[in-house]
Design a protein around this motif. Sequence first.
Motif: not given
Length: 225
Positions: A204-224
């Motif tokens: 969240r503090p790095f607004v100009d960068k892509p978020p790295l912790i992503n939700t994979v709906r129905g499955f879980g989470y992914k660092l990408c």
Amino acid sequence: MRVLFVEDEEKISKAVKRGLELKGYAVDTVADSDSGLSYAVDPDYDIIILDRMLPGSMDGIEVAKKAREEGQKAPILILTARGSIDDRVEGLNSGADDYLVKPFSFSELVARIQALLRRPPVPSGAVLIYDDLSLDPSKYEVKRGDTSIKLSSKEFSLLEYFMRHKEQVLTKDMIINHVWNEDAIVMPNTVEVYIGYLRAKIDRPFVDKPPLINTVRGFGYKLCH
Ligand code: CA
């Protein structure tokens, strides 16, 4: 990272558990070889520490051997009061990866654990890096770009798990099993809560960068990216 510690000396067991938990590890302790083996076959452990001399029907070396036969792939560290060359060879032949002679210092134990966890599949080099995010498990430092990020020990442990499994979908169950120990009271939304804490610091503090912790709906989470 989830640790199994099989040790019958209660003082050592308690002190090591407390020390490792302060460093963000999730630790289960067992005090005899038979329950040790029933835990040691669990693939959720990231590292297994076995005292050599244990009450029960086996010693630590036999526990290591049987756990390997059952398919356990996690690194195994044997603790022993005896330091002869024969013991060392026997320990390593059993499928253990390393060997530490008692009495040992806590800092040496931690250094061995970190060295074992650095072995493949994570390539050598202490610092884990993904995109512009870096995590140094030995210094407990996290940075995004040049910005240092302060994490609690649980948040750190959660992020370390993500970084050791980057670009893989991690289910809530996988996260719970690797970041919390069996005694922890993990509510259904605990993982979501901690993911929220982590996002608030990592993304969240790095607004100009892509978020790295992503939700994979129905499955879980992914660092990408
Ligand atoms: Ca013992």
